[in-house]
Design an enzyme around this catalytic site. Structure first.
Site, PDB file in Angstrom:
ATOM      1  N   SER A  65       0.826  -1.205   0.000  1.00  0.00           N
ATOM      2  CA  SER A  65       0.000   0.000   0.000  1.00  0.00           C
ATOM      3  C   SER A  65       0.863   1.258   0.000  1.00  0.00           C
ATOM      4  O   SER A  65       2.016   1.247   0.443  1.00  0.00           O
ATOM      5  CB  SER A  65      -0.918   0.017   1.224  1.00  0.00           C
ATOM      6  OG  SER A  65      -1.784  -1.091   1.221  1.00  0.00           O
TER       7      SER A  65
HETATM    8  N1  SAH Z   1      -1.042  -4.845   4.190  1.00  0.00           N
HETATM    9  C1  SAH Z   1      -0.346  -5.115   2.941  1.00  0.00           C
HETATM   10  C2  SAH Z   1      -1.193  -4.687   1.756  1.00  0.00           C
HETATM   11  C3  SAH Z   1      -1.234  -5.726   0.711  1.00  0.00           C
HETATM   12  S1  SAH Z   1      -2.469  -5.542  -0.540  1.00  0.00           S
HETATM   13  C4  SAH Z   1       1.020  -4.463   2.928  1.00  0.00           C
HETATM   14  O1  SAH Z   1       1.317  -3.681   3.827  1.00  0.00           O
HETATM   15  O2  SAH Z   1       1.815  -4.750   2.037  1.00  0.00           O
HETATM   16  C5  SAH Z   1      -3.809  -6.495   0.129  1.00  0.00           C
HETATM   17  C6  SAH Z   1      -3.548  -7.936   0.471  1.00  0.00           C
HETATM   18  O3  SAH Z   1      -4.780  -8.514   0.894  1.00  0.00           O
HETATM   19  C7  SAH Z   1      -3.068  -8.810  -0.696  1.00  0.00           C
HETATM   20  O4  SAH Z   1      -1.868  -9.453  -0.316  1.00  0.00           O
HETATM   21  C8  SAH Z   1      -4.196  -9.819  -0.890  1.00  0.00           C
HETATM   22  O5  SAH Z   1      -3.762 -11.096  -1.294  1.00  0.00           O
HETATM   23  C9  SAH Z   1      -4.811  -9.867   0.500  1.00  0.00           C
HETATM   24  N2  SAH Z   1      -6.197 -10.326   0.562  1.00  0.00           N
HETATM   25  C10 SAH Z   1      -7.230 -10.084  -0.311  1.00  0.00           C
HETATM   26  N3  SAH Z   1      -8.353 -10.677   0.115  1.00  0.00           N
HETATM   27  C11 SAH Z   1      -8.057 -11.320   1.281  1.00  0.00           C
HETATM   28  C12 SAH Z   1      -8.798 -12.127   2.189  1.00  0.00           C
HETATM   29  N4  SAH Z   1     -10.094 -12.420   2.013  1.00  0.00           N
HETATM   30  N5  SAH Z   1      -8.155 -12.614   3.277  1.00  0.00           N
HETATM   31  C13 SAH Z   1      -6.835 -12.343   3.496  1.00  0.00           C
HETATM   32  N6  SAH Z   1      -6.084 -11.598   2.672  1.00  0.00           N
HETATM   33  C14 SAH Z   1      -6.677 -11.088   1.575  1.00  0.00           C
END
Ligand code: SAH
Length: 214
Positions: A65
């Protein structure tokens, strides 16, 4: 810290100034962002991209993000020492590292096995030890709750009822709600057993919160 130089530190200081100028005021949030080597969370540590206030691809079609977005969500959570925080969407682990820097006890769920395995191996190398879970975050972690805070780091088509029920009374959930190319940042405060208050904070852009595992 592994491959973290004076150059990286200088770029981080400027990044902190940039997000402060955009309205982030919680000193603990700014301190955490000033400390964490974001370039190490990226595919091939493109240093000049790492310290721009932008999202960046991390593989498996996912992104780390934007720092401002991480800061905004974290500030809304009002993290204190020993706060018990559930994060949905581990991704690169950057948001989890910010929460841990602020003294939180972090539980984090990822649905993409490849990312889950990679981050579970990587984050402890930097000294960050959340509890990692592989699974579908829609359901939360009923056996580990309730939590002081829940942060969803993907765009949710609706507010999952299971997650609301895992908040402590007085707990806060920060969730970007909406489908398509933008979501509305939403704060949900649990005021009493059956009383929730919702406040919205404008538009952000996230990858979608998906069902099941991959
Ligand atoms: N917090 C992360 C942001 C990653 S983007 C960071 O700091 O890098 C969002 C993430 O949510 C992705 O890795 C995606 O695979 C995950 N995601 C999407 N739907 C999800 C779900 N139902 N349960 C767990 N993770 C999920």
């Amino acid at each position: 810290m592994i491959n973290d130089t004076i150059l990286h530190k200088g770029m981080r200081k400027r990044l902190v100034e940039e997000i402060a100028s955009k309205g982030i005021s919680d000193p603990q949030v700014l301190k955490a962002i000033g400390k964490i080597p974001r370039h190490l969370f990226m595919e091939s540590s493109f240093v000049k991209f790492a310290y721009q206030d932008k999202a960046f691809p991390i593989g498996a079609g996912q992104t780390i993000s934007q720092p401002y977005t991480v800061a905004f969500q974290t500030q809304l959570l009002q993290v204190k020492q020993h706060s018990k925080i559930l994060e949905i969407g581990t991704g690169s682990g950057y948001q989890a590292a910010v929460l841990i820097e602020m003294g939180a006890q972090v539980y984090t769920i990822e649905r993409q096995r490849e990312l889950f395995l990679k981050t579970q191996q990587f984050l402890p190398q930097l000294g960050y030890h959340p509890r990692f879970f592989f699974g579908d975050g829609y359901k939360g972690l009923p056996t580990y709750g309730p939590f002081d805070g829940i942060v969803i780091t993907a765009g949710a088509p609706f507010i999952p009822e299971d997650l609301k029920m895992q908040l402590k009374i007085g707990g806060r959930m920060v969730i970007p709600v909406g489908q398509g190319d933008h979501q509305i940042m939403t704060l949900i405060e649990r005021k009493a057993e059956n009383s929730f208050e919702e406040t919205t904070f404008g538009n952000f852009a996230f990858v979608p919160l998906l069902k099941g595992t991959n």
